[in-house]
Design an enzyme around this catalytic site. Structure first.
Site, mmCIF file in Angstrom:
data_model
loop_
_atom_site.group_PDB
_atom_site.id
_atom_site.type_symbol
_atom_site.label_atom_id
_atom_site.label_comp_id
_atom_site.label_asym_id
_atom_site.label_seq_id
_atom_site.Cartn_x
_atom_site.Cartn_y
_atom_site.Cartn_z
ATOM 1 N N HIS A 16 0.766 -1.417 -0.028
ATOM 2 C CA HIS A 16 -0.145 0.086 -0.053
ATOM 3 C C HIS A 16 0.944 1.305 0.077
ATOM 4 C CE1 HIS A 16 -4.613 0.919 0.983
ATOM 5 N NE2 HIS A 16 -3.995 1.405 -0.012
ATOM 6 N N ASP A 39 -9.130 -1.011 3.888
ATOM 7 C CA ASP A 39 -7.868 -1.859 4.329
ATOM 8 C C ASP A 39 -8.402 -2.275 5.713
ATOM 9 O OD1 ASP A 39 -5.260 -2.571 5.146
ATOM 10 O OD2 ASP A 39 -4.438 -0.893 3.956
ATOM 11 N N HIS A 41 -5.865 -2.288 7.900
ATOM 12 C CA HIS A 41 -5.130 -1.458 8.699
ATOM 13 C C HIS A 41 -5.290 -0.062 8.338
ATOM 14 C CE1 HIS A 41 -3.327 -5.304 7.603
ATOM 15 N NE2 HIS A 41 -3.139 -5.627 8.780
ATOM 16 N N ASP A 43 -2.669 2.238 8.255
ATOM 17 C CA ASP A 43 -1.307 2.864 7.390
ATOM 18 C C ASP A 43 -0.994 4.019 7.815
ATOM 19 O OD1 ASP A 43 -1.370 0.099 6.621
ATOM 20 O OD2 ASP A 43 -2.156 0.772 4.519
ATOM 21 N N HIS A 56 4.821 0.269 4.451
ATOM 22 C CA HIS A 56 3.523 0.023 3.884
ATOM 23 C C HIS A 56 2.573 0.715 4.995
ATOM 24 C CE1 HIS A 56 3.046 -3.980 5.697
ATOM 25 N NE2 HIS A 56 4.405 -4.051 5.071
ATOM 26 N N ASP A 147 -7.001 -2.210 -0.437
ATOM 27 C CA ASP A 147 -6.169 -3.170 -0.192
ATOM 28 C C ASP A 147 -6.829 -4.521 -0.073
ATOM 29 O OD1 ASP A 147 -4.406 -5.017 1.184
ATOM 30 O OD2 ASP A 147 -3.347 -3.359 2.276
ATOM 31 N N ASP A 149 -6.477 -7.047 1.456
ATOM 32 C CA ASP A 149 -6.523 -7.650 2.991
ATOM 33 C C ASP A 149 -7.710 -7.135 3.533
ATOM 34 O OD1 ASP A 149 -5.842 -5.207 4.317
ATOM 35 O OD2 ASP A 149 -3.678 -5.905 4.852
ATOM 36 N N GLU A 192 -1.697 -5.272 -2.855
ATOM 37 C CA GLU A 192 -1.456 -6.304 -1.879
ATOM 38 C C GLU A 192 -1.913 -7.689 -2.259
ATOM 39 O OE1 GLU A 192 0.478 -6.477 0.610
ATOM 40 O OE2 GLU A 192 0.982 -4.515 1.553
#
Length: 223
Positions: A16, A39, A41, A43, A56, A147, A149, A192
């Site tokens: 990312h 995402d 996360h 980030d 990232h 992302d 994920d 990702e």
């Protein structure tokens, strides 16, 4: 250049951190752009708060100018506009570091975790997010930074930082479909997707999902 000419920049990654370049570039062409960051996360760690030191996990902090630490090679960021906190929304969060939680709260960033998705449903989450961005300007451009994920690893196992409890397949698609439906989605990252991190079946499923999410963002519909 693509954004300035009214075209749809699509950036395929990679982790990312590639959004540093894509978002900085599109912000220069579209200064009032809203960013929807999908995402698991946030980030938004800085080099000072990051438990891992992984770049990232820091792109948002660099885009916002939250740190004075500039890694070698990132000096070009000084020449690009900063991302304002009110122009960002997180969707799908479920693995947030303490320093990131503090930044999100302090800056007043719109953040919809999987708790909000569970409680209100992805439909209401997206309506609230879109309304907050478009209520004063129906023609405001939107950038989707997605992302893979964010999706539950049962559906997208070929990614580097899996966290259980993510989007179902339909929730994952609905995010992209609803943003496309606004008519204001003008650029996108899909990141990702890493086929080397799963067996053949899982790798194929993750790649296929990534392709289909892009298609949904470009306007593909069930009916």
């Amino acid at each position: 250049e693509l954004a300035s000419s009214g075209r749809f920049p699509l950036v395929i990654g990679g982790d990312h951190s590639i959004a540093l370049g894509s978002i900085a570039g599109v912000l220069r062409a579209r200064p009032d752009m809203a960013i929807v960051w999908v995402d698991a996360h946030a980030d938004i760690n800085t080099p000072e708060t990051s438990p891992s030191g992984n770049l990232h996990g820091m792109p948002i902090s660099f885009l916002m100018g939250l740190t004075d630490v500039i890694h070698p090679g990132f000096e070009w960021l000084h020449d690009y506009p900063k991302l304002a906190p009110e122009n960002l929304a997180f969707i799908g969060l479920r693995d947030v570091d303490p320093g990131e939680r503090e930044q999100i709260s302090k800056l007043g960033i719109k953040a919809y975790s999987m708790y909000h998705v569970d409680r209100y449903g992805i439909g209401q989450v997206m309506e609230h997010c879109i309304h907050s961005f478009l209520k004063d300007n129906k023609e405001r451009p939107i950038h989707l930074s997605y992302d893979i994920d964010a999706v539950d690893p049962d559906h997208a196992p070929a990614t580097g930082t899996m966290v259980r409890g993510g989007f179902t397949l339909r929730e994952a698609h609905y995010v992209a479909e609803r943003l496309a439906e606004t008519g204001m989605l003008g650029s996108m990252d899909i990141v990702e997707v890493n086929p080397t991190l799963s067996h053949t079946e899982g790798a194929n499923a993750t790649v296929e999902l990534g392709i289909h999410l892009v298609a949904s963002a470009l306007g593909n519909k069930i009916l």
